[in-house]
Design a protein around this motif. Structure first.
Motif, PDB file in Angstrom:
ATOM      1  N   PRO A 118       0.846  -1.198   0.000  1.00  0.00           N
ATOM      2  CA  PRO A 118       0.000   0.000   0.000  1.00  0.00           C
ATOM      3  C   PRO A 118       0.883   1.250   0.000  1.00  0.00           C
ATOM      4  O   PRO A 118       2.015   1.219   0.492  1.00  0.00           O
ATOM      5  CB  PRO A 118      -0.776  -0.110   1.311  1.00  0.00           C
ATOM      6  N   THR A 119       0.377   2.330  -0.546  1.00  0.00           N
ATOM      7  CA  THR A 119       1.169   3.556  -0.610  1.00  0.00           C
ATOM      8  C   THR A 119       1.565   4.049   0.777  1.00  0.00           C
ATOM      9  O   THR A 119       2.623   4.650   0.937  1.00  0.00           O
ATOM     10  CB  THR A 119       0.408   4.671  -1.353  1.00  0.00           C
ATOM     11  N   ASP A 120       0.732   3.793   1.791  1.00  0.00           N
ATOM     12  CA  ASP A 120       1.078   4.228   3.143  1.00  0.00           C
ATOM     13  C   ASP A 120       2.334   3.532   3.655  1.00  0.00           C
ATOM     14  O   ASP A 120       3.148   4.148   4.346  1.00  0.00           O
ATOM     15  CB  ASP A 120      -0.074   3.962   4.115  1.00  0.00           C
ATOM     16  N   VAL A 121       2.496   2.280   3.337  1.00  0.00           N
ATOM     17  CA  VAL A 121       3.685   1.547   3.778  1.00  0.00           C
ATOM     18  C   VAL A 121       4.923   2.086   3.064  1.00  0.00           C
ATOM     19  O   VAL A 121       5.958   2.330   3.701  1.00  0.00           O
ATOM     20  CB  VAL A 121       3.530   0.032   3.526  1.00  0.00           C
ATOM     21  N   ALA A 164       9.736   5.505   3.320  1.00  0.00           N
ATOM     22  CA  ALA A 164      10.453   6.653   2.757  1.00  0.00           C
ATOM     23  C   ALA A 164      10.714   7.709   3.830  1.00  0.00           C
ATOM     24  O   ALA A 164      11.819   8.252   3.924  1.00  0.00           O
ATOM     25  CB  ALA A 164       9.653   7.255   1.601  1.00  0.00           C
ATOM     26  N   TRP A 165       9.699   7.978   4.658  1.00  0.00           N
ATOM     27  CA  TRP A 165       9.863   8.960   5.734  1.00  0.00           C
ATOM     28  C   TRP A 165      10.959   8.517   6.701  1.00  0.00           C
ATOM     29  O   TRP A 165      11.808   9.313   7.102  1.00  0.00           O
ATOM     30  CB  TRP A 165       8.544   9.154   6.467  1.00  0.00           C
ATOM     31  N   LEU A 166      10.927   7.257   7.072  1.00  0.00           N
ATOM     32  CA  LEU A 166      11.936   6.714   7.987  1.00  0.00           C
ATOM     33  C   LEU A 166      13.335   6.863   7.400  1.00  0.00           C
ATOM     34  O   LEU A 166      14.251   7.341   8.077  1.00  0.00           O
ATOM     35  CB  LEU A 166      11.643   5.247   8.280  1.00  0.00           C
ATOM     36  N   LEU A 167      13.505   6.487   6.156  1.00  0.00           N
ATOM     37  CA  LEU A 167      14.827   6.552   5.524  1.00  0.00           C
ATOM     38  C   LEU A 167      15.301   7.989   5.338  1.00  0.00           C
ATOM     39  O   LEU A 167      16.505   8.257   5.359  1.00  0.00           O
ATOM     40  CB  LEU A 167      14.801   5.826   4.177  1.00  0.00           C
ATOM     41  N   ALA A 168      14.377   8.927   5.178  1.00  0.00           N
ATOM     42  CA  ALA A 168      14.740  10.332   4.978  1.00  0.00           C
ATOM     43  C   ALA A 168      15.046  11.053   6.282  1.00  0.00           C
ATOM     44  O   ALA A 168      15.853  11.982   6.306  1.00  0.00           O
ATOM     45  CB  ALA A 168      13.624  11.064   4.241  1.00  0.00           C
ATOM     46  N   THR A 169      14.418  10.635   7.386  1.00  0.00           N
ATOM     47  CA  THR A 169      14.509  11.417   8.618  1.00  0.00           C
ATOM     48  C   THR A 169      15.244  10.730   9.759  1.00  0.00           C
ATOM     49  O   THR A 169      15.418  11.344  10.811  1.00  0.00           O
ATOM     50  CB  THR A 169      13.097  11.790   9.119  1.00  0.00           C
ATOM     51  N   ALA A 170      15.656   9.503   9.575  1.00  0.00           N
ATOM     52  CA  ALA A 170      16.309   8.767  10.660  1.00  0.00           C
ATOM     53  C   ALA A 170      17.583   9.475  11.108  1.00  0.00           C
ATOM     54  O   ALA A 170      18.381   9.922  10.281  1.00  0.00           O
ATOM     55  CB  ALA A 170      16.630   7.344  10.220  1.00  0.00           C
ATOM     56  N   GLU A 171      17.751   9.582  12.402  1.00  0.00           N
ATOM     57  CA  GLU A 171      18.976  10.183  12.951  1.00  0.00           C
ATOM     58  C   GLU A 171      20.150   9.208  12.862  1.00  0.00           C
ATOM     59  O   GLU A 171      21.292   9.626  12.746  1.00  0.00           O
ATOM     60  CB  GLU A 171      18.750  10.608  14.391  1.00  0.00           C
ATOM     61  N   ASP A 172      19.859   7.925  12.926  1.00  0.00           N
ATOM     62  CA  ASP A 172      20.883   6.887  12.868  1.00  0.00           C
ATOM     63  C   ASP A 172      21.380   6.743  11.435  1.00  0.00           C
ATOM     64  O   ASP A 172      20.613   6.452  10.512  1.00  0.00           O
ATOM     65  CB  ASP A 172      20.300   5.556  13.364  1.00  0.00           C
ATOM     66  N   ALA A 173      22.675   6.938  11.230  1.00  0.00           N
ATOM     67  CA  ALA A 173      23.262   6.860   9.891  1.00  0.00           C
ATOM     68  C   ALA A 173      23.139   5.471   9.275  1.00  0.00           C
ATOM     69  O   ALA A 173      23.164   5.334   8.052  1.00  0.00           O
ATOM     70  CB  ALA A 173      24.733   7.267   9.949  1.00  0.00           C
ATOM     71  N   LYS A 174      22.990   4.445  10.103  1.00  0.00           N
ATOM     72  CA  LYS A 174      22.824   3.084   9.585  1.00  0.00           C
ATOM     73  C   LYS A 174      21.463   2.902   8.920  1.00  0.00           C
ATOM     74  O   LYS A 174      21.299   2.031   8.073  1.00  0.00           O
ATOM     75  CB  LYS A 174      22.975   2.050  10.702  1.00  0.00           C
ATOM     76  N   ILE A 175      20.507   3.720   9.281  1.00  0.00           N
ATOM     77  CA  ILE A 175      19.158   3.617   8.731  1.00  0.00           C
ATOM     78  C   ILE A 175      18.920   4.662   7.648  1.00  0.00           C
ATOM     79  O   ILE A 175      18.309   4.391   6.627  1.00  0.00           O
ATOM     80  CB  ILE A 175      18.114   3.770   9.853  1.00  0.00           C
ATOM     81  N   ARG A 176      19.431   5.849   7.863  1.00  0.00           N
ATOM     82  CA  ARG A 176      19.186   6.976   6.949  1.00  0.00           C
ATOM     83  C   ARG A 176      19.740   6.676   5.556  1.00  0.00           C
ATOM     84  O   ARG A 176      20.886   6.282   5.397  1.00  0.00           O
ATOM     85  CB  ARG A 176      19.829   8.232   7.521  1.00  0.00           C
ATOM     86  N   GLN A 230       8.854   9.030  -4.373  1.00  0.00           N
ATOM     87  CA  GLN A 230       8.399   9.278  -5.737  1.00  0.00           C
ATOM     88  C   GLN A 230       7.442   8.177  -6.190  1.00  0.00           C
ATOM     89  O   GLN A 230       6.417   8.449  -6.814  1.00  0.00           O
ATOM     90  CB  GLN A 230       9.584   9.370  -6.694  1.00  0.00           C
ATOM     91  N   ARG A 231       7.771   6.941  -5.854  1.00  0.00           N
ATOM     92  CA  ARG A 231       6.912   5.814  -6.249  1.00  0.00           C
ATOM     93  C   ARG A 231       5.544   5.895  -5.554  1.00  0.00           C
ATOM     94  O   ARG A 231       4.518   5.670  -6.193  1.00  0.00           O
ATOM     95  CB  ARG A 231       7.598   4.494  -5.924  1.00  0.00           C
ATOM     96  N   ALA A 232       5.537   6.230  -4.285  1.00  0.00           N
ATOM     97  CA  ALA A 232       4.263   6.364  -3.568  1.00  0.00           C
ATOM     98  C   ALA A 232       3.400   7.449  -4.202  1.00  0.00           C
ATOM     99  O   ALA A 232       2.192   7.262  -4.387  1.00  0.00           O
ATOM    100  CB  ALA A 232       4.514   6.668  -2.093  1.00  0.00           C
ATOM    101  N   CYS A 233       4.022   8.561  -4.556  1.00  0.00           N
ATOM    102  CA  CYS A 233       3.276   9.651  -5.196  1.00  0.00           C
ATOM    103  C   CYS A 233       2.760   9.237  -6.575  1.00  0.00           C
ATOM    104  O   CYS A 233       1.628   9.570  -6.947  1.00  0.00           O
ATOM    105  CB  CYS A 233       4.148  10.897  -5.312  1.00  0.00           C
TER     106      CYS A 233
END
Length: 107
Positions: A43-46, A51-63, A73-76
């Motif tokens: 689903p687009t929400d997932v 995408a939000w997690l990967l863009a905003t994560a403070e941890d460099a291992k996740i970001r 872009q794909r969700a949009c």
């Protein structure tokens, strides 16, 4: 089988918008196709939440701004650019990828 359970838990967390800061994602090892929306109809929400997690994560291992941008872009695209919350994530992903003019235009 253990990796599949972790994968399903990860999707469940994204789908129900659990606060990401309270979960230790470093303990999860996912297959490289965990976000392969071409084969799995997420689903687009997932896709948006990941995408939000990967863009905003403070941890460099996740970001991962590049991957966040691709997913946003794909969700949009899937939502035909008609959902404001997906566009917000796209703008954040552009900013995380140092593409500020596109972030401003999208916001």
């Amino acid at each position: 089988m253990k990796a599949r359970k972790k994968y399903l838990l990860f999707l469940l967390i994204l789908a129900f918008n659990v606060t990401f800061a309270t979960f230790d994602f470093t303990c999860i090892t996912l297959p490289s196709t965990y976000y392969n929306y071409a084969n799995i109809p997420f689903p687009t929400d997932v896709i948006n939440n990941l995408a939000w997690l990967l863009a905003t994560a403070e941890d460099a291992k996740i970001r991962n701004p590049a991957e966040a941008l691709r997913l946003a872009q794909r969700a949009c695209e899937l939502a035909k650019y008609e959902r404001s919350e997906l566009l917000d994530t796209l703008a954040v992903a552009y900013a995380a990828a140092d593409r500020f003019s596109e972030a401003i235009e999208t916001a």
